[in-house]
Design a protein around this motif. Structure first.
Motif, PDB file in Angstrom:
ATOM      1  N   PRO A 210       0.833  -1.238  -0.144  1.00  0.00           N
ATOM      2  CA  PRO A 210       0.044  -0.100  -0.039  1.00  0.00           C
ATOM      3  C   PRO A 210       0.937   1.429   0.032  1.00  0.00           C
ATOM      4  O   PRO A 210       0.460   2.237  -0.462  1.00  0.00           O
ATOM      5  N   THR A 211       1.958   1.204   0.560  1.00  0.00           N
ATOM      6  CA  THR A 211       2.787   2.363   0.539  1.00  0.00           C
ATOM      7  C   THR A 211       4.126   2.173  -0.064  1.00  0.00           C
ATOM      8  O   THR A 211       5.067   2.892   0.075  1.00  0.00           O
ATOM      9  N   ARG A 213       6.369   0.156   0.278  1.00  0.00           N
ATOM     10  CA  ARG A 213       7.527  -0.455   1.048  1.00  0.00           C
ATOM     11  C   ARG A 213       8.080  -1.938   0.500  1.00  0.00           C
ATOM     12  O   ARG A 213       9.098  -2.275   0.687  1.00  0.00           O
ATOM     13  N   GLU A 217       5.711  -5.682   2.851  1.00  0.00           N
ATOM     14  CA  GLU A 217       4.250  -5.041   3.037  1.00  0.00           C
ATOM     15  C   GLU A 217       3.089  -5.680   2.279  1.00  0.00           C
ATOM     16  O   GLU A 217       1.964  -5.522   2.934  1.00  0.00           O
ATOM     17  N   GLN A 282       7.025   8.186  -1.350  1.00  0.00           N
ATOM     18  CA  GLN A 282       6.134   8.410   0.019  1.00  0.00           C
ATOM     19  C   GLN A 282       5.101   9.714  -0.158  1.00  0.00           C
ATOM     20  O   GLN A 282       4.287   9.670   0.043  1.00  0.00           O
ATOM     21  N   ARG A 283       5.758  10.526  -1.065  1.00  0.00           N
ATOM     22  CA  ARG A 283       4.757  11.882  -1.183  1.00  0.00           C
ATOM     23  C   ARG A 283       4.056  11.780  -2.397  1.00  0.00           C
ATOM     24  O   ARG A 283       3.327  12.424  -2.419  1.00  0.00           O
ATOM     25  N   PRO A 285       1.952   9.099  -4.337  1.00  0.00           N
ATOM     26  CA  PRO A 285       1.582   7.676  -4.618  1.00  0.00           C
ATOM     27  C   PRO A 285       0.935   7.537  -6.112  1.00  0.00           C
ATOM     28  O   PRO A 285       0.883   6.636  -6.561  1.00  0.00           O
ATOM     29  N   ARG A 288       2.776   5.282  -8.291  1.00  0.00           N
ATOM     30  CA  ARG A 288       2.247   3.860  -8.254  1.00  0.00           C
ATOM     31  C   ARG A 288       1.047   3.679  -9.018  1.00  0.00           C
ATOM     32  O   ARG A 288       0.641   2.654  -9.690  1.00  0.00           O
TER      33      ARG A 288
END
Ligand SMILES: *Cc1c(COP(=O)(O)O)cnc(C)c1O
Length: 386
Positions: A210-211, A213, A217, A282-283, A285, A288
């Motif tokens: 989801p993030t 990782r 994850e 992280q900033r 998304p 993705r």
């Protein structure tokens, strides 16, 4: 003699050649005087050319120099290395992280320090060459289990009459097939048989979960898989690799890993670029999101055309061809239509499973994907695959 070996490779369509580009990497590249669409890069999120990542590299070079001077144990750890290790440990939720010059170096260096003579290694048959070489260097007994086959793995574990140190090795997201390891079952088997699980998440890092990782994850196993390896050279768009895990594991590896001790630290620019890439992941998304929607568009199109594919669930989309000569022919036809996607042949993949390994990125446009599908339709017919 090397000349006869070279000729043998050519005769079996297994000759490899370098392809000098006239541009940097990206969704399109300049090659042989033409602009072509690149569908072979592991720069899944386009971070190698992200302005913030590039700026971080430039800035670190200006501040700290082009090279790092020596091994970190000889001339000290530079601020970009400390910063990146802290960022990686925090991103992955572990106590610590350790950088390596490349994924190859991490695998050949770390595995022999987790297990040695008298131990047993059980590795997925499709593990990357660097994992296999690490296994060989360890001098432990080394067996492979059938790809993603936990029943086969368990039969090999059960066959051991005397208890001995055991290491189970897998990739998280498999680099040449684009499918996922059965990590939950592998973790259970490792627990049941008191084995250590070593996961190489070179391709999952940055894109899975989801993030972003990674694959661990993605399957919600961060509590049960206490350490793993990954690279900075794929979705992170930089170079190098890491192990993330507990403080004492990292301390141990600093003391014993020859490809950490006896090699010069990563250049400051490379470390700073990877730190910037983690921040972007992280900033943003949406990168993705774009990656997965591009992946779906290309995958659906390939299926519609009727190509034989692997069990892929990722942006790695291999078209299975079989023999090396046809795979090379398909790659050449695709190039003539402006699509750069390389043929993957033995020994990278097992005999008879030569393929074109397509990878799509967040930065490809839908027009480029449709153009690739159009080229695939023509090239597939010309090579008798469709
Ligand atoms: C690419 C890759 C490596 C090697 O990493 P480098 O940083 O390119 O040396 C190791 N393991 C897997 C699974 C890979 O795909």
């Amino acid at each position: 003699m090397f000349r006869s070996r070279l000729k043998q490779l050519a005769d079996r369509s297994l000759m490899r050649r370098l392809s000098p580009l006239e541009s940097g990497t990206g969704p399109t590249i300049q090659y042989a005087g033409c602009e072509v669409i690149l569908l072979s890069s592991n720069d899944y999120l386009g971070l190698a050319t992200h302005p913030e990542v590039v700026r971080a590299a430039t800035h670190a070079t200006e501040q700290y120099g082009a090279g790092s001077g020596a091994s970190r144990l000889v001339s000290g750890t530079l601020p970009p290395h400390t910063h990146l290790e802290t960022a990686l440990a925090s991103f992955k939720g572990t106590e610590a992280a350790l950088l390596f010059g490349a994924g190859y170096l991490a695998n050949i260096g770390v595995i022999p320090n987790l297990i040695g003579q008298g131990g047993l290694i059980l590795a997925d048959r499709l593990c990357h060459a660097s994992l296999i070489d690490g296994c060989r260097l360890s001098r432990a007994d080394f067996r492979v289990f059938r790809h993603r086959d936990c029943a086969h793995l368990e039969s090999l574990l059960r066959r051991q009459r005397t208890k001995r140190p055991t290491l189970i090795i897998t990739e998280g997201l498999f680099s040449m097939d684009g499918d996922l390891a059965p990590l939950s079952d592998l973790a259970s088997l490792a627990e049941r048989y008191e084995a250590t699980l070593y996961v190489d998440d070179a391709h999952g890092t940055g894109i899975m979960g989801p993030t972003g990782r990674g694959t661990i994850e993605h399957v919600g196993l961060e509590q049960r898989i206490p350490f793993h390896m990954g690279t900075l050279s794929k979705a992170l768009g930089s170079h190098g690799a890491y192990i993330v895990g507990a403080n004492d594991l990292i301390q141990y590896l600093v003391n014993v890993t020859r490809p950490f001790i006896f090699t010069t630290a990563l250049p400051p620019a490379i470390a700073a670029a990877a730190s910037a890439a983690i921040a972007v992941i992280q900033r943003e998304p949406e990168r993705r999101m774009r990656l997965w929607s591009n992946r779906q568009r290309l995958f659906n199109g390939m299926q519609r055309l009727g190509f034989r594919m692997t069990q892929t669930v990722s942006p790695i989309l291999p078209i299975l061809v079989g023999d090396a000569a046809t795979a090379s022919a398909l790659a050449e036809r695709l190039l003539s239509y402006g699509i750069y996607a390389s043929a993957i042949r033995p020994p990278t993949v097992p005999d008879g499973t030569s393929r074109i390994r397509f990878t799509v990125t967040s930065e490809h446009t839908t027009e480029q994907i449709d153009e690739a599908l159009h080229a695939l339709n023509l090239a597939g017919r010309e090579t008798g695959l469709l």
